[in-house]
Design a protein around this motif. Structure first.
Motif, PDB file in Angstrom:
ATOM      1  N   UNK A 182       0.850  -1.184   0.000  1.00 42.86           N
ATOM      2  CA  UNK A 182       0.000   0.000   0.000  1.00 42.86           C
ATOM      3  C   UNK A 182       0.888   1.237   0.000  1.00 42.86           C
ATOM      4  N   UNK A 183       0.265   2.392  -0.167  1.00 48.31           N
ATOM      5  CA  UNK A 183       1.018   3.646  -0.168  1.00 48.31           C
ATOM      6  C   UNK A 183       1.178   4.210   1.237  1.00 48.31           C
ATOM      7  N   UNK A 184       0.724   3.461   2.243  1.00 47.36           N
ATOM      8  CA  UNK A 184       0.822   3.929   3.626  1.00 47.36           C
ATOM      9  C   UNK A 184       1.545   2.898   4.487  1.00 47.36           C
ATOM     10  N   UNK A 185       1.563   3.142   5.790  1.00 46.53           N
ATOM     11  CA  UNK A 185       2.313   2.276   6.712  1.00 46.53           C
ATOM     12  C   UNK A 185       1.432   1.273   7.453  1.00 46.53           C
ATOM     13  N   UNK A 186       0.206   1.062   6.997  1.00 46.06           N
ATOM     14  CA  UNK A 186      -0.727   0.172   7.690  1.00 46.06           C
ATOM     15  C   UNK A 186      -0.194  -1.247   7.761  1.00 46.06           C
ATOM     16  N   UNK A 187      -0.405  -1.878   8.915  1.00 51.43           N
ATOM     17  CA  UNK A 187       0.062  -3.245   9.151  1.00 51.43           C
ATOM     18  C   UNK A 187      -1.012  -4.056   9.873  1.00 51.43           C
ATOM     19  N   UNK A 188      -0.912  -5.372   9.774  1.00 50.21           N
ATOM     20  CA  UNK A 188      -1.762  -6.265  10.549  1.00 50.21           C
ATOM     21  C   UNK A 188      -1.059  -6.575  11.862  1.00 50.21           C
ATOM     22  N   UNK A 189      -1.724  -6.322  12.969  1.00 52.49           N
ATOM     23  CA  UNK A 189      -1.080  -6.496  14.272  1.00 52.49           C
ATOM     24  C   UNK A 189      -0.888  -7.953  14.655  1.00 52.49           C
ATOM     25  N   UNK A 190      -1.884  -8.799  14.348  1.00 52.79           N
ATOM     26  CA  UNK A 190      -1.854 -10.182  14.814  1.00 52.79           C
ATOM     27  C   UNK A 190      -2.228 -11.136  13.695  1.00 52.79           C
ATOM     28  N   UNK A 191      -1.704 -12.357  13.780  1.00 53.53           N
ATOM     29  CA  UNK A 191      -2.132 -13.404  12.846  1.00 53.53           C
ATOM     30  C   UNK A 191      -3.593 -13.763  13.125  1.00 53.53           C
TER      31      UNK A 191
END
Length: 251
Positions: A182-191
């Motif tokens: 993506x063009x941002x820093x978004x992440x998934x915190x947990x599996x």
């Protein structure tokens, strides 16, 4: 034990209505509901968020702005432009209040179909409502707390909605894994998002903002809020919008 159970109930009930009503309904409109169901949900959101109640109008608009300007100077909350999480929380609070009280001009595109119940919000967001809820929480702790350390949970109970917000808006832009570029820093915190009921799949959500299911990219990404939404759809309380749910992660 009673205090711990109380805080856990507040955590997940308040989180559910923030995710289900404020986020997926008000901001992204991934489903529809009748006006009666909407009013019922407003009241339930107030009951379970208590002193940290958030308006669907203010939250919905602010969140749409976040998606439009993620990780830029115009983002209402971004670790990229705020010195620390407390500075971000304070800025977010001020922007939310300015939007909710119509103190700043907002582009009309961010207001399209945003739900608003002005009279109820005026009461639920009032200082009187927040003080009364706070007094009830303090009284509950006074009666049921059995150890001094349990009082450390009181600030979490009082400011539950901002705590939920900072976990996603700060930490889910700093730590975690990504399924998509993506063009941002978004992440998934947990599996498996045991803590945030699906909100922790933030990278998935930023890639496909209109999807009602924030998980589902991998078998272990179970979105608990979406599972509840499917049950509410089945009984006719809400109507999920038809949308392609099959996506493929970029590895």
């Amino acid at each position: 034990m009673t205090i711990i159970i109380f805080v856990v109930i507040l955590w997940y009930s308040g989180l559910f209505f923030q995710s289900f009503f404020l986020h997926r309904y008000a901001a992204h409109q991934t489903f529809t509901m009748s006006k009666t169901a909407e009013r019922i949900t407003y009241i339930l959101t107030w009951i379970f968020q208590g002193p940290s109640y958030l308006s669907a109008y203010g939250y919905g608009i602010m969140h749409r702005i976040h998606h439009a300007f993620t990780d830029t100077e115009k983002d209402p909350h971004s670790p990229s432009y705020d010195e620390n999480l407390f500075a971000m929380m304070w800025k977010t609070k001020n922007i939310y209040q300015d939007i909710n009280n119509d103190r700043i001009e907002v582009d009309k595109k961010f207001k399209i179909n945003i739900p608003q119940w002005k009279r109820f919000d005026a009461f639920a967001s009032s200082r009187l409502s927040r003080v009364l809820w706070g007094a009830l929480y303090i009284a509950f702790f006074a009666v049921f707390a059995t150890a001094w350390w349990q009082w450390l949970l009181l600030p979490i109970a009082l400011f539950m909605a901002p705590v939920h917000g900072v976990i996603i808006n700060w930490f889910a832009h700093i730590i975690g894994y990504t399924n998509f570029k993506t063009t941002d820093t978004s992440k998934n915190l947990f599996r498996f998002d045991f803590l945030m009921m699906g909100e922790g799949y933030h990278n998935n959500h930023h890639k496909f903002a209109a999807r009602p299911n924030f998980g589902g990219v991998h078998w272990y990404e179970i979105d608990v809020t979406y599972a509840i939404m499917k049950m509410l759809h089945a009984v006719g309380f809400i109507k999920l919008k038809p949308i392609a749910l099959k996506v493929k992660a970029v590895r």
